[in-house]
Design a protein around this motif. Sequence first.
Motif, PDB file in Angstrom:
ATOM      1  N   ILE A   1       0.843  -1.206   0.000  1.00 33.23           N
ATOM      2  CA  ILE A   1       0.000   0.000   0.000  1.00 33.23           C
ATOM      3  C   ILE A   1       0.873   1.250   0.000  1.00 33.23           C
ATOM      4  O   ILE A   1       0.636   2.199  -0.762  1.00 33.23           O
ATOM      5  CB  ILE A   1      -0.940  -0.014   1.216  1.00 33.23           C
ATOM      6  N   VAL A   2       1.903   1.250   0.868  1.00 34.21           N
ATOM      7  CA  VAL A   2       2.788   2.415   0.923  1.00 34.21           C
ATOM      8  C   VAL A   2       3.461   2.637  -0.424  1.00 34.21           C
ATOM      9  O   VAL A   2       3.515   3.776  -0.929  1.00 34.21           O
ATOM     10  CB  VAL A   2       3.844   2.234   2.031  1.00 34.21           C
ATOM     11  N   PHE A   3       3.945   1.568  -1.024  1.00 33.80           N
ATOM     12  CA  PHE A   3       4.630   1.701  -2.314  1.00 33.80           C
ATOM     13  C   PHE A   3       3.667   2.133  -3.427  1.00 33.80           C
ATOM     14  O   PHE A   3       3.906   3.118  -4.136  1.00 33.80           O
ATOM     15  CB  PHE A   3       5.289   0.370  -2.688  1.00 33.80           C
ATOM     16  N   LEU A   4       2.551   1.386  -3.553  1.00 29.76           N
ATOM     17  CA  LEU A   4       1.621   1.655  -4.651  1.00 29.76           C
ATOM     18  C   LEU A   4       0.895   2.988  -4.478  1.00 29.76           C
ATOM     19  O   LEU A   4       0.723   3.743  -5.441  1.00 29.76           O
ATOM     20  CB  LEU A   4       0.611   0.502  -4.773  1.00 29.76           C
ATOM     21  N   TYR A   5       0.500   3.275  -3.249  1.00 32.71           N
ATOM     22  CA  TYR A   5      -0.276   4.497  -3.044  1.00 32.71           C
ATOM     23  C   TYR A   5       0.586   5.748  -3.089  1.00 32.71           C
ATOM     24  O   TYR A   5       0.132   6.791  -3.553  1.00 32.71           O
ATOM     25  CB  TYR A   5      -1.043   4.418  -1.730  1.00 32.71           C
ATOM     26  N   VAL A   6       1.821   5.644  -2.601  1.00 40.23           N
ATOM     27  CA  VAL A   6       2.728   6.794  -2.756  1.00 40.23           C
ATOM     28  C   VAL A   6       3.007   7.028  -4.237  1.00 40.23           C
ATOM     29  O   VAL A   6       3.020   8.183  -4.708  1.00 40.23           O
ATOM     30  CB  VAL A   6       4.043   6.555  -1.982  1.00 40.23           C
ATOM     31  N   LEU A   7       3.228   5.928  -4.979  1.00 39.59           N
ATOM     32  CA  LEU A   7       3.426   6.067  -6.425  1.00 39.59           C
ATOM     33  C   LEU A   7       2.201   6.661  -7.085  1.00 39.59           C
ATOM     34  O   LEU A   7       2.297   7.564  -7.935  1.00 39.59           O
ATOM     35  CB  LEU A   7       3.760   4.692  -7.027  1.00 39.59           C
ATOM     36  N   LEU A   8       1.019   6.176  -6.669  1.00 39.97           N
ATOM     37  CA  LEU A   8      -0.227   6.709  -7.225  1.00 39.97           C
ATOM     38  C   LEU A   8      -0.409   8.175  -6.868  1.00 39.97           C
ATOM     39  O   LEU A   8      -0.811   8.989  -7.712  1.00 39.97           O
ATOM     40  CB  LEU A   8      -1.403   5.882  -6.696  1.00 39.97           C
ATOM     41  N   LEU A   9      -0.090   8.518  -5.610  1.00 41.65           N
ATOM     42  CA  LEU A   9      -0.219   9.916  -5.169  1.00 41.65           C
ATOM     43  C   LEU A   9       0.686  10.834  -5.979  1.00 41.65           C
ATOM     44  O   LEU A   9       0.270  11.906  -6.442  1.00 41.65           O
ATOM     45  CB  LEU A   9       0.105  10.009  -3.683  1.00 41.65           C
ATOM     46  N   LEU A  10       1.940  10.414  -6.172  1.00 43.17           N
ATOM     47  CA  LEU A  10       2.882  11.240  -6.932  1.00 43.17           C
ATOM     48  C   LEU A  10       2.445  11.382  -8.386  1.00 43.17           C
ATOM     49  O   LEU A  10       2.568  12.469  -8.978  1.00 43.17           O
ATOM     50  CB  LEU A  10       4.287  10.635  -6.855  1.00 43.17           C
ATOM     51  N   MET A  11       1.931  10.295  -8.956  1.00 43.30           N
ATOM     52  CA  MET A  11       1.466  10.361 -10.341  1.00 43.30           C
ATOM     53  C   MET A  11       0.263  11.289 -10.479  1.00 43.30           C
ATOM     54  O   MET A  11       0.183  12.090 -11.414  1.00 43.30           O
ATOM     55  CB  MET A  11       1.116   8.959 -10.839  1.00 43.30           C
ATOM     56  N   ILE A  12      -0.665  11.206  -9.510  1.00 41.30           N
ATOM     57  CA  ILE A  12      -1.842  12.082  -9.547  1.00 41.30           C
ATOM     58  C   ILE A  12      -1.424  13.539  -9.404  1.00 41.30           C
ATOM     59  O   ILE A  12      -1.912  14.425 -10.126  1.00 41.30           O
ATOM     60  CB  ILE A  12      -2.832  11.691  -8.430  1.00 41.30           C
ATOM     61  N   LEU A  13      -0.502  13.809  -8.462  1.00 38.80           N
ATOM     62  CA  LEU A  13      -0.048  15.188  -8.267  1.00 38.80           C
ATOM     63  C   LEU A  13       0.703  15.699  -9.492  1.00 38.80           C
ATOM     64  O   LEU A  13       0.564  16.874  -9.869  1.00 38.80           O
ATOM     65  CB  LEU A  13       0.854  15.270  -7.032  1.00 38.80           C
ATOM     66  N   ALA A  14       1.514  14.828 -10.113  1.00 38.50           N
ATOM     67  CA  ALA A  14       2.249  15.242 -11.310  1.00 38.50           C
ATOM     68  C   ALA A  14       1.288  15.583 -12.443  1.00 38.50           C
ATOM     69  O   ALA A  14       1.449  16.598 -13.130  1.00 38.50           O
ATOM     70  CB  ALA A  14       3.210  14.129 -11.736  1.00 38.50           C
ATOM     71  N   VAL A  15       0.272  14.732 -12.617  1.00 35.82           N
ATOM     72  CA  VAL A  15      -0.722  14.992 -13.668  1.00 35.82           C
ATOM     73  C   VAL A  15      -1.491  16.275 -13.364  1.00 35.82           C
ATOM     74  O   VAL A  15      -1.725  17.107 -14.256  1.00 35.82           O
ATOM     75  CB  VAL A  15      -1.685  13.801 -13.793  1.00 35.82           C
ATOM     76  N   ASN A  16      -1.862  16.472 -12.108  1.00 35.23           N
ATOM     77  CA  ASN A  16      -2.595  17.691 -11.736  1.00 35.23           C
ATOM     78  C   ASN A  16      -1.732  18.935 -11.902  1.00 35.23           C
ATOM     79  O   ASN A  16      -2.236  19.990 -12.298  1.00 35.23           O
ATOM     80  CB  ASN A  16      -3.084  17.579 -10.297  1.00 35.23           C
ATOM     81  N   ALA A  17      -0.435  18.811 -11.570  1.00 37.72           N
ATOM     82  CA  ALA A  17       0.461  19.957 -11.751  1.00 37.72           C
ATOM     83  C   ALA A  17       0.561  20.327 -13.232  1.00 37.72           C
ATOM     84  O   ALA A  17       0.520  21.513 -13.593  1.00 37.72           O
ATOM     85  CB  ALA A  17       1.844  19.637 -11.188  1.00 37.72           C
ATOM     86  N   TRP A  18       0.687  19.309 -14.068  1.00 36.39           N
ATOM     87  CA  TRP A  18       0.765  19.573 -15.509  1.00 36.39           C
ATOM     88  C   TRP A  18      -0.527  20.211 -16.009  1.00 36.39           C
ATOM     89  O   TRP A  18      -0.503  21.197 -16.761  1.00 36.39           O
ATOM     90  CB  TRP A  18       1.035  18.269 -16.252  1.00 36.39           C
ATOM     91  N   VAL A  19      -1.664  19.659 -15.580  1.00 33.21           N
ATOM     92  CA  VAL A  19      -2.959  20.209 -15.998  1.00 33.21           C
ATOM     93  C   VAL A  19      -3.131  21.624 -15.475  1.00 33.21           C
ATOM     94  O   VAL A  19      -3.620  22.519 -16.175  1.00 33.21           O
ATOM     95  CB  VAL A  19      -4.108  19.303 -15.500  1.00 33.21           C
ATOM     96  N   PHE A  20      -2.699  21.857 -14.212  1.00 32.38           N
ATOM     97  CA  PHE A  20      -2.841  23.181 -13.603  1.00 32.38           C
ATOM     98  C   PHE A  20      -2.055  24.233 -14.386  1.00 32.38           C
ATOM     99  O   PHE A  20      -2.597  25.280 -14.765  1.00 32.38           O
ATOM    100  CB  PHE A  20      -2.351  23.117 -12.156  1.00 32.38           C
ATOM    101  N   TYR A  21      -0.764  23.947 -14.621  1.00 35.64           N
ATOM    102  CA  TYR A  21       0.058  24.917 -15.342  1.00 35.64           C
ATOM    103  C   TYR A  21      -0.420  25.097 -16.783  1.00 35.64           C
ATOM    104  O   TYR A  21      -0.365  26.197 -17.344  1.00 35.64           O
ATOM    105  CB  TYR A  21       1.518  24.465 -15.332  1.00 35.64           C
ATOM    106  N   ARG A  22      -0.896  24.022 -17.370  1.00 41.96           N
ATOM    107  CA  ARG A  22      -1.367  24.083 -18.748  1.00 41.96           C
ATOM    108  C   ARG A  22      -2.592  24.994 -18.864  1.00 41.96           C
ATOM    109  O   ARG A  22      -2.680  25.811 -19.774  1.00 41.96           O
ATOM    110  CB  ARG A  22      -1.720  22.671 -19.213  1.00 41.96           C
ATOM    111  N   ASN A  23      -3.517  24.853 -17.917  1.00 44.65           N
ATOM    112  CA  ASN A  23      -4.760  25.615 -17.988  1.00 44.65           C
ATOM    113  C   ASN A  23      -4.657  26.995 -17.356  1.00 44.65           C
ATOM    114  O   ASN A  23      -5.465  27.869 -17.680  1.00 44.65           O
ATOM    115  CB  ASN A  23      -5.889  24.832 -17.302  1.00 44.65           C
TER     116      ASN A  23
END
Length: 422
Positions: A141-163
Amino acid sequence: MKLFQLVMWRMSAILVVILTCWAVLFYVAVMEEVNDEVDDSLSDYAESLILRSLSGEEMPATNNGSNNQYFLYEVSAQYAASYPKISYRDEMIYITAKGETEPARVLMTIFQKDDGGYMELVVYTPTIEKYDLQRAILGWIVFLYVLLLLMILAVNAWVFYRNMRPLYTLLQWLENYRLGTKQEPLDESVRIVEFRKLNQAANLFSERSEQLYEQQKLFIGNASHEMQTPLAICRNRLEMLMEDDTLSEKQLSELMKTHRTLENLTRLNKSLLLLCKIENRQFTDVKPICLNELLMHYLDDYKEVYAYRRVQVEVHVEHCFRLEMSESLATVLLTNLLKNAFVHTEEGGTITLTFTTSSFEIRNTGEAPLNKDRIFERFYKEGKKEGSTGLGLALVDSICKAYRLRLSYRFEDGMHIFTILS
Protein backbone atom coordinates in the motif's frame (compact mmCIF):
# COMPACT_ATOMS: atom_id res chain seq x y z
CA MET A 1 1.57 31.03 -0.49
CA LYS A 2 1.23 30.61 -4.24
CA LEU A 3 -2.01 29.32 -5.76
CA PHE A 4 -0.23 26.25 -7.16
CA GLN A 5 1.25 25.36 -3.76
CA LEU A 6 -2.11 25.84 -2.04
CA VAL A 7 -3.91 23.63 -4.58
CA MET A 8 -1.25 20.90 -4.41
CA TRP A 9 -1.18 20.95 -0.60
CA ARG A 10 -4.96 20.65 -0.29
CA MET A 11 -5.14 17.98 -2.98
CA SER A 12 -2.36 16.00 -1.27
CA ALA A 13 -4.17 16.17 2.06
CA ILE A 14 -7.46 15.02 0.51
CA LEU A 15 -5.78 12.22 -1.45
CA VAL A 16 -3.92 10.97 1.64
CA VAL A 17 -7.19 10.76 3.59
CA ILE A 18 -9.02 9.06 0.71
CA LEU A 19 -6.22 6.55 0.02
CA THR A 20 -5.80 5.77 3.72
CA CYS A 21 -9.52 5.04 4.09
CA TRP A 22 -9.42 2.96 0.92
CA ALA A 23 -6.41 1.00 2.22
CA VAL A 24 -8.20 0.20 5.48
CA LEU A 25 -11.31 -0.92 3.60
CA PHE A 26 -9.14 -2.95 1.22
CA TYR A 27 -7.45 -4.76 4.12
CA VAL A 28 -10.78 -5.46 5.83
CA ALA A 29 -12.23 -6.78 2.56
CA VAL A 30 -9.21 -9.06 1.95
CA MET A 31 -9.35 -10.49 5.46
CA GLU A 32 -13.10 -10.95 5.21
CA GLU A 33 -12.71 -12.84 1.97
CA VAL A 34 -9.91 -15.03 3.41
CA ASN A 35 -11.95 -15.83 6.52
CA ASP A 36 -15.03 -16.56 4.41
CA GLU A 37 -13.15 -19.11 2.29
CA VAL A 38 -11.62 -20.78 5.34
CA ASP A 39 -14.98 -20.79 7.14
CA ASP A 40 -16.64 -22.50 4.17
CA SER A 41 -13.95 -25.18 4.19
CA LEU A 42 -14.31 -25.69 7.94
CA SER A 43 -18.07 -25.82 7.65
CA ASP A 44 -17.93 -28.53 4.97
CA TYR A 45 -15.43 -30.57 6.99
CA ALA A 46 -17.46 -30.20 10.19
CA GLU A 47 -20.65 -31.24 8.38
CA SER A 48 -19.01 -34.45 7.10
CA LEU A 49 -17.80 -35.27 10.63
CA ILE A 50 -21.26 -34.70 12.13
CA LEU A 51 -22.89 -36.96 9.49
CA ARG A 52 -20.40 -39.74 10.26
CA SER A 53 -20.97 -39.39 13.98
CA LEU A 54 -24.77 -39.46 13.66
CA SER A 55 -24.73 -42.40 11.23
CA GLY A 56 -22.43 -44.41 13.47
CA GLU A 57 -19.64 -44.66 10.94
CA GLU A 58 -16.03 -44.85 11.98
CA MET A 59 -14.59 -41.40 12.64
CA PRO A 60 -11.37 -40.35 10.86
CA ALA A 61 -8.16 -39.74 12.74
CA THR A 62 -8.01 -36.42 14.58
CA ASN A 63 -5.04 -35.54 12.38
CA ASN A 64 -5.71 -36.67 8.80
CA GLY A 65 -2.52 -35.27 7.25
CA SER A 66 -4.15 -32.18 5.85
CA ASN A 67 -3.25 -30.03 8.88
CA ASN A 68 -6.93 -30.14 9.88
CA GLN A 69 -7.63 -31.32 13.42
CA TYR A 70 -10.83 -31.89 15.31
CA PHE A 71 -12.05 -32.73 18.79
CA LEU A 72 -15.41 -34.35 19.51
CA TYR A 73 -16.76 -34.74 23.01
CA GLU A 74 -20.05 -34.92 24.85
CA VAL A 75 -21.42 -31.86 26.70
CA SER A 76 -24.35 -31.23 29.02
CA ALA A 77 -27.64 -29.74 27.98
CA GLN A 78 -26.94 -26.65 30.12
CA TYR A 79 -23.59 -26.13 28.36
CA ALA A 80 -25.22 -26.58 24.93
CA ALA A 81 -27.91 -24.06 25.80
CA SER A 82 -25.38 -21.45 26.96
CA TYR A 83 -23.28 -21.46 23.77
CA PRO A 84 -24.27 -20.69 20.17
CA LYS A 85 -24.84 -23.58 17.78
CA ILE A 86 -21.88 -22.51 15.63
CA SER A 87 -19.07 -19.94 16.00
CA TYR A 88 -15.76 -19.02 14.36
CA ARG A 89 -12.66 -17.53 15.93
CA ASP A 90 -8.90 -17.10 15.43
CA GLU A 91 -6.36 -18.51 17.86
CA MET A 92 -2.92 -20.08 18.07
CA ILE A 93 -2.87 -23.91 18.15
CA TYR A 94 -0.27 -26.63 18.13
CA ILE A 95 -0.15 -28.48 14.77
CA THR A 96 0.84 -32.08 15.46
CA ALA A 97 1.92 -32.76 11.87
CA LYS A 98 4.33 -29.82 11.89
CA GLY A 99 5.25 -29.92 15.54
CA GLU A 100 4.83 -26.16 15.97
CA THR A 101 2.30 -23.56 16.99
CA GLU A 102 0.61 -21.64 14.17
CA PRO A 103 -2.36 -19.34 13.75
CA ALA A 104 -5.52 -21.24 12.95
CA ARG A 105 -9.16 -20.71 12.20
CA VAL A 106 -11.43 -22.53 14.67
CA LEU A 107 -15.01 -23.68 14.13
CA MET A 108 -17.01 -24.72 17.18
CA THR A 109 -20.46 -26.27 16.80
CA ILE A 110 -22.88 -28.18 19.03
CA PHE A 111 -25.27 -30.82 17.69
CA GLN A 112 -27.77 -33.25 19.27
CA LYS A 113 -27.50 -37.03 18.95
CA ASP A 114 -30.39 -39.38 18.31
CA ASP A 115 -30.54 -40.34 21.98
CA GLY A 116 -31.01 -36.69 23.00
CA GLY A 117 -27.45 -36.07 24.17
CA TYR A 118 -25.32 -33.16 23.00
CA MET A 119 -21.91 -33.27 21.34
CA GLU A 120 -19.45 -30.41 20.76
CA LEU A 121 -17.27 -30.47 17.66
CA VAL A 122 -14.20 -28.24 17.46
CA VAL A 123 -12.41 -28.14 14.09
CA TYR A 124 -9.05 -26.43 13.54
CA THR A 125 -7.39 -25.55 10.26
CA PRO A 126 -4.14 -23.57 9.85
CA THR A 127 -4.61 -20.17 8.28
CA ILE A 128 -2.39 -17.34 7.08
CA GLU A 129 -0.17 -15.29 9.34
CA LYS A 130 -2.32 -12.19 9.63
CA TYR A 131 0.51 -10.08 10.99
CA ASP A 132 2.62 -11.08 7.99
CA LEU A 133 -0.33 -10.27 5.75
CA GLN A 134 -0.74 -6.91 7.42
CA ARG A 135 2.93 -6.09 6.90
CA ALA A 136 2.82 -7.25 3.29
CA ILE A 137 -0.34 -5.29 2.54
CA LEU A 138 1.03 -2.22 4.32
CA GLY A 139 4.28 -2.40 2.37
CA TRP A 140 2.52 -2.67 -0.96
CA ILE A 141 0.00 0.00 0.00
CA VAL A 142 2.79 2.42 0.92
CA PHE A 143 4.63 1.70 -2.31
CA LEU A 144 1.62 1.65 -4.65
CA TYR A 145 -0.28 4.50 -3.04
CA VAL A 146 2.73 6.79 -2.76
CA LEU A 147 3.43 6.07 -6.43
CA LEU A 148 -0.23 6.71 -7.22
CA LEU A 149 -0.22 9.92 -5.17
CA LEU A 150 2.88 11.24 -6.93
CA MET A 151 1.47 10.36 -10.34
CA ILE A 152 -1.84 12.08 -9.55
CA LEU A 153 -0.05 15.19 -8.27
CA ALA A 154 2.25 15.24 -11.31
CA VAL A 155 -0.72 14.99 -13.67
CA ASN A 156 -2.60 17.69 -11.74
CA ALA A 157 0.46 19.96 -11.75
CA TRP A 158 0.77 19.57 -15.51
CA VAL A 159 -2.96 20.21 -16.00
CA PHE A 160 -2.84 23.18 -13.60
CA TYR A 161 0.06 24.92 -15.34
CA ARG A 162 -1.37 24.08 -18.75
CA ASN A 163 -4.76 25.62 -17.99
CA MET A 164 -3.54 28.47 -15.78
CA ARG A 165 -1.05 29.79 -18.35
CA PRO A 166 -3.32 32.75 -19.28
CA LEU A 167 -3.41 33.76 -15.61
CA TYR A 168 0.38 33.87 -15.36
CA THR A 169 0.49 35.83 -18.63
CA LEU A 170 -1.95 38.33 -17.13
CA LEU A 171 0.08 38.62 -13.90
CA GLN A 172 3.28 39.28 -15.86
CA TRP A 173 1.46 41.85 -17.98
CA LEU A 174 0.21 43.63 -14.84
CA GLU A 175 3.70 43.58 -13.26
CA ASN A 176 5.21 45.17 -16.37
CA TYR A 177 2.37 47.65 -16.85
CA ARG A 178 3.41 51.26 -16.40
CA LEU A 179 0.93 54.08 -16.67
CA GLY A 180 1.80 56.40 -19.52
CA THR A 181 3.93 53.88 -21.42
CA LYS A 182 2.80 52.06 -24.55
CA GLN A 183 2.14 48.38 -23.93
CA GLU A 184 0.69 45.61 -26.06
CA PRO A 185 -2.88 44.67 -25.02
CA LEU A 186 -3.68 41.23 -23.68
CA ASP A 187 -4.85 38.48 -26.01
CA GLU A 188 -8.65 38.35 -25.93
CA SER A 189 -8.96 35.16 -27.98
CA VAL A 190 -7.98 32.62 -25.29
CA ARG A 191 -10.11 29.47 -25.19
CA ILE A 192 -11.10 29.65 -21.52
CA VAL A 193 -14.11 31.94 -21.12
CA GLU A 194 -13.20 33.25 -17.65
CA PHE A 195 -9.66 34.20 -18.69
CA ARG A 196 -10.94 35.78 -21.88
CA LYS A 197 -13.31 37.99 -19.87
CA LEU A 198 -10.52 38.78 -17.40
CA ASN A 199 -8.21 39.89 -20.23
CA GLN A 200 -10.98 42.01 -21.73
CA ALA A 201 -11.59 43.67 -18.34
CA ALA A 202 -7.84 44.32 -17.88
CA ASN A 203 -7.57 45.88 -21.36
CA LEU A 204 -10.64 48.04 -20.72
CA PHE A 205 -9.24 49.14 -17.36
CA SER A 206 -5.93 49.99 -19.01
CA GLU A 207 -7.63 52.12 -21.65
CA ARG A 208 -9.64 54.02 -19.04
CA SER A 209 -6.54 54.56 -16.87
CA GLU A 210 -4.60 55.94 -19.84
CA GLN A 211 -7.44 58.34 -20.64
CA LEU A 212 -7.63 59.53 -17.02
CA TYR A 213 -3.85 59.82 -16.92
CA GLU A 214 -3.78 62.06 -19.96
CA GLN A 215 -6.58 64.18 -18.53
CA GLN A 216 -4.74 64.48 -15.22
CA LYS A 217 -1.50 65.50 -16.93
CA LEU A 218 -3.41 68.17 -18.84
CA PHE A 219 -5.06 69.38 -15.63
CA ILE A 220 -1.73 69.55 -13.78
CA GLY A 221 -0.16 71.55 -16.58
CA ASN A 222 -3.08 73.98 -16.71
CA ALA A 223 -3.24 74.27 -12.91
CA SER A 224 0.48 75.00 -12.73
CA HIS A 225 0.16 77.79 -15.25
CA GLU A 226 -3.08 79.26 -13.90
CA MET A 227 -2.10 79.28 -10.22
CA GLN A 228 1.53 80.39 -10.43
CA THR A 229 0.76 83.51 -12.45
CA PRO A 230 -1.82 85.02 -10.01
CA LEU A 231 0.43 84.21 -7.09
CA ALA A 232 3.38 85.95 -8.75
CA ILE A 233 1.21 89.00 -9.53
CA CYS A 234 0.02 89.21 -5.91
CA ARG A 235 3.59 89.00 -4.64
CA ASN A 236 4.75 91.74 -7.01
CA ARG A 237 1.89 94.04 -6.00
CA LEU A 238 2.63 93.51 -2.34
CA GLU A 239 6.30 94.28 -2.92
CA MET A 240 5.33 97.48 -4.74
CA LEU A 241 3.03 98.46 -1.86
CA MET A 242 5.78 97.78 0.67
CA GLU A 243 8.00 100.30 -1.14
CA ASP A 244 5.46 103.08 -0.47
CA ASP A 245 6.97 105.52 2.05
CA THR A 246 3.56 106.72 3.21
CA LEU A 247 2.77 103.39 4.89
CA SER A 248 2.80 103.26 8.65
CA GLU A 249 4.92 100.74 10.49
CA LYS A 250 1.85 98.73 11.41
CA GLN A 251 0.64 98.61 7.79
CA LEU A 252 4.10 97.58 6.60
CA SER A 253 4.20 94.79 9.19
CA GLU A 254 0.84 93.43 8.01
CA LEU A 255 1.97 93.55 4.37
CA MET A 256 5.14 91.62 5.27
CA LYS A 257 3.06 88.94 7.00
CA THR A 258 0.83 88.68 3.93
CA HIS A 259 3.89 88.45 1.69
CA ARG A 260 5.33 85.60 3.77
CA THR A 261 1.97 83.82 3.57
CA LEU A 262 1.98 84.14 -0.22
CA GLU A 263 5.54 82.81 -0.37
CA ASN A 264 4.51 79.79 1.70
CA LEU A 265 1.48 79.27 -0.55
CA THR A 266 3.71 79.43 -3.63
CA ARG A 267 6.12 76.84 -2.19
CA LEU A 268 3.19 74.66 -1.17
CA ASN A 269 1.70 74.86 -4.66
CA LYS A 270 5.01 73.94 -6.28
CA SER A 271 5.48 71.02 -3.89
CA LEU A 272 1.99 69.67 -4.53
CA LEU A 273 2.43 69.93 -8.29
CA LEU A 274 5.78 68.20 -7.99
CA LEU A 275 4.21 65.37 -5.96
CA CYS A 276 1.52 64.89 -8.62
CA LYS A 277 4.13 64.78 -11.37
CA ILE A 278 6.22 62.24 -9.46
CA GLU A 279 3.23 59.96 -8.84
CA ASN A 280 2.15 60.28 -12.48
CA ARG A 281 5.72 59.49 -13.62
CA GLN A 282 5.97 62.61 -15.75
CA PHE A 283 9.76 62.82 -15.32
CA THR A 284 11.17 60.96 -18.29
CA ASP A 285 14.70 62.48 -18.34
CA VAL A 286 16.16 59.37 -16.70
CA LYS A 287 19.92 58.96 -16.89
CA PRO A 288 22.81 57.60 -14.77
CA ILE A 289 23.57 59.99 -11.90
CA CYS A 290 26.32 59.86 -9.31
CA LEU A 291 24.48 61.14 -6.25
CA ASN A 292 27.56 62.26 -4.30
CA GLU A 293 28.86 64.31 -7.25
CA LEU A 294 25.45 65.96 -7.61
CA LEU A 295 25.43 66.76 -3.90
CA MET A 296 28.74 68.62 -4.06
CA HIS A 297 27.22 71.11 -6.55
CA TYR A 298 24.57 72.16 -4.01
CA LEU A 299 26.40 71.71 -0.73
CA ASP A 300 28.32 75.00 -1.05
CA ASP A 301 25.00 76.88 -1.22
CA TYR A 302 24.02 75.44 2.17
CA LYS A 303 27.36 75.79 3.93
CA GLU A 304 26.85 79.51 4.54
CA VAL A 305 23.44 78.81 6.11
CA TYR A 306 24.94 76.02 8.21
CA ALA A 307 27.82 78.27 9.30
CA TYR A 308 25.32 80.84 10.60
CA ARG A 309 24.23 78.29 13.22
CA ARG A 310 27.74 76.83 13.60
CA VAL A 311 26.65 73.49 12.14
CA GLN A 312 29.56 71.30 11.01
CA VAL A 313 29.09 69.33 7.76
CA GLU A 314 31.14 66.17 7.11
CA VAL A 315 31.10 64.21 3.85
CA HIS A 316 32.41 60.64 3.60
CA VAL A 317 32.52 59.14 0.10
CA GLU A 318 33.51 55.48 0.00
CA HIS A 319 32.22 54.90 -3.53
CA CYS A 320 29.99 56.60 -6.07
CA PHE A 321 26.32 55.99 -5.31
CA ARG A 322 25.04 55.69 -8.88
CA LEU A 323 21.32 55.65 -9.72
CA GLU A 324 19.17 55.67 -12.86
CA MET A 325 16.77 58.57 -12.29
CA SER A 326 15.74 62.06 -13.28
CA GLU A 327 18.38 64.64 -12.37
CA SER A 328 15.76 67.16 -11.29
CA LEU A 329 14.21 64.63 -8.91
CA ALA A 330 17.62 63.64 -7.60
CA THR A 331 18.21 67.32 -6.81
CA VAL A 332 14.86 67.55 -5.00
CA LEU A 333 15.73 64.39 -3.07
CA LEU A 334 19.08 65.73 -1.84
CA THR A 335 18.01 69.32 -1.13
CA ASN A 336 14.97 68.24 0.92
CA LEU A 337 17.09 65.90 3.02
CA LEU A 338 19.65 68.67 3.57
CA LYS A 339 16.90 71.15 4.54
CA ASN A 340 15.37 68.62 6.92
CA ALA A 341 18.76 67.99 8.54
CA PHE A 342 19.29 71.74 9.01
CA VAL A 343 15.82 72.23 10.53
CA HIS A 344 16.26 69.43 13.08
CA THR A 345 19.88 70.11 14.04
CA GLU A 346 20.46 72.21 17.14
CA GLU A 347 22.95 75.09 17.05
CA GLY A 348 26.54 73.87 17.04
CA GLY A 349 25.52 70.40 15.89
CA THR A 350 26.89 68.11 13.20
CA ILE A 351 25.60 66.81 9.87
CA THR A 352 27.35 63.76 8.38
CA LEU A 353 26.82 62.52 4.81
CA THR A 354 28.03 59.02 3.86
CA PHE A 355 28.00 57.46 0.38
CA THR A 356 28.67 53.84 -0.58
CA THR A 357 28.07 51.90 -3.80
CA SER A 358 24.54 50.98 -2.71
CA SER A 359 23.50 53.50 -0.05
CA PHE A 360 23.31 57.13 1.00
CA GLU A 361 23.06 58.07 4.68
CA ILE A 362 22.57 61.47 6.26
CA ARG A 363 23.02 61.92 10.00
CA ASN A 364 22.38 65.01 12.10
CA THR A 365 22.46 65.64 15.83
CA GLY A 366 19.12 66.01 17.58
CA GLU A 367 17.54 66.12 20.99
CA ALA A 368 14.67 63.64 20.56
CA PRO A 369 13.58 61.10 17.94
CA LEU A 370 11.01 62.02 15.31
CA ASN A 371 7.73 60.15 14.94
CA LYS A 372 8.93 57.46 12.50
CA ASP A 373 5.34 56.38 11.79
CA ARG A 374 4.25 59.83 10.56
CA ILE A 375 7.27 61.79 9.35
CA PHE A 376 6.65 60.79 5.72
CA GLU A 377 2.98 61.81 5.81
CA ARG A 378 1.94 64.86 3.81
CA PHE A 379 1.50 68.07 5.80
CA TYR A 380 2.80 66.46 8.99
CA LYS A 381 5.10 68.93 10.76
CA GLU A 382 7.31 67.72 13.60
CA GLY A 383 7.39 70.50 16.20
CA LYS A 384 5.51 72.95 13.91
CA LYS A 385 8.69 74.39 12.38
CA GLU A 386 8.10 77.89 11.00
CA GLY A 387 8.07 78.12 7.20
CA SER A 388 7.73 74.37 6.72
CA THR A 389 5.09 73.10 4.28
CA GLY A 390 5.12 69.58 5.71
CA LEU A 391 5.84 68.14 2.26
CA GLY A 392 9.65 67.88 2.24
CA LEU A 393 9.95 64.31 3.51
CA ALA A 394 6.75 63.33 1.68
CA LEU A 395 8.51 64.36 -1.55
CA VAL A 396 11.57 62.31 -0.58
CA ASP A 397 9.36 59.30 0.13
CA SER A 398 7.48 59.63 -3.19
CA ILE A 399 10.72 59.90 -5.17
CA CYS A 400 12.14 56.79 -3.46
CA LYS A 401 8.97 54.83 -4.18
CA ALA A 402 8.94 55.97 -7.81
CA TYR A 403 12.46 54.58 -8.32
CA ARG A 404 12.06 51.62 -5.94
CA LEU A 405 14.58 52.88 -3.42
CA ARG A 406 14.31 51.86 0.25
CA LEU A 407 14.01 54.82 2.60
CA SER A 408 14.26 54.41 6.38
CA TYR A 409 14.63 56.53 9.51
CA ARG A 410 16.04 55.74 12.94
CA PHE A 411 17.38 57.62 15.98
CA GLU A 412 20.61 56.34 17.55
CA ASP A 413 23.04 57.91 20.03
CA GLY A 414 21.49 61.36 19.72
CA MET A 415 21.54 61.28 15.90
CA HIS A 416 18.71 61.40 13.36
CA ILE A 417 19.62 58.93 10.60
CA PHE A 418 17.97 58.78 7.18
CA THR A 419 19.17 55.95 4.90
CA ILE A 420 18.47 55.33 1.22
CA LEU A 421 19.31 51.90 -0.19
CA SER A 422 19.22 50.96 -3.87
